[in-house]
Design an enzyme around this catalytic site. Structure first.
Site: not given
Ligand code: RTP
Ligand code: MG
Length: 137
Positions: A9, A49, A57, A91, A102, A112, A115, A126
């Protein structure tokens, strides 16, 4: 053999963590089958996304993901979707296991560093968002 999409990222790229992240993949024997640097527009980040478009978010996340260059990669290997998620950590970096990307480098739940696709269906979508078959080696 499985494939997954990995993204370093904008925070990871601007903080000089490209080599650090790639080193961890290669050390695990994960093959990098495709790689490029991109600077997404806001619209392109929203398209990527789209699954999160109802989340509170979403706007902040897509601003962040279009704020600077990213490195996108196709990783290949056995069970690579889960192995990549294990290397990334949770996450929320505060809940990520020590030694994960992370836990070691993230500064914020949003910033973080990496991805990784979370399922075979999403990995396929993707990968196709960023790469043609001809670009995957
Ligand atoms: P990613 O998709 O980026 O690999 O991360 P992930 O599966 O661990 O998390 P996901 O739930 O898919 O969320 C995507 C990205 O959104 C941001 N995020 N912000 N402010 C918040 O509460 C929040 N929650 C998620 C993070 O950059 C997360 O990786
Ligand atoms: Mg995700």
């Amino acid at each position: 053999m499985e494939r997954t999409l990995s993204i370093i990222k904008p925070d990871g790229v601007s903080r000089g963590l490209i080599g650090e992240v790639i080193k961890r993949f290669e050390k695990e024997g994960i093959k990098i089958a495709a790689m490029k640097m991109l600077h997404l527009t806001k619209k392109e980040a929203e398209g990527f996304y789209a699954v999160h478009k109802e989340k509170p978010f979403f706007d902040s996340l897509t601003d962040f993901m279009s704020s600077g260059p990213i490195v996108v990669m196709v990783l290949e290997g056995e069970n690579v979707i889960q192995r990549n998620r294990d290397l990334m950590g949770a996450t929320n970096y505060k809940e990520a296991k020590p030694g994960t990307i992370r836990a070691d480098f993230a500064t914020d739940i949003e910033k973080n560093v990496v991805h990784g696709s979370d399922s075979p269906e999403n990995a396929q979508k993707e990968i196709a968002y960023f790469f043609s078959e001809l670009e995957i080696h």
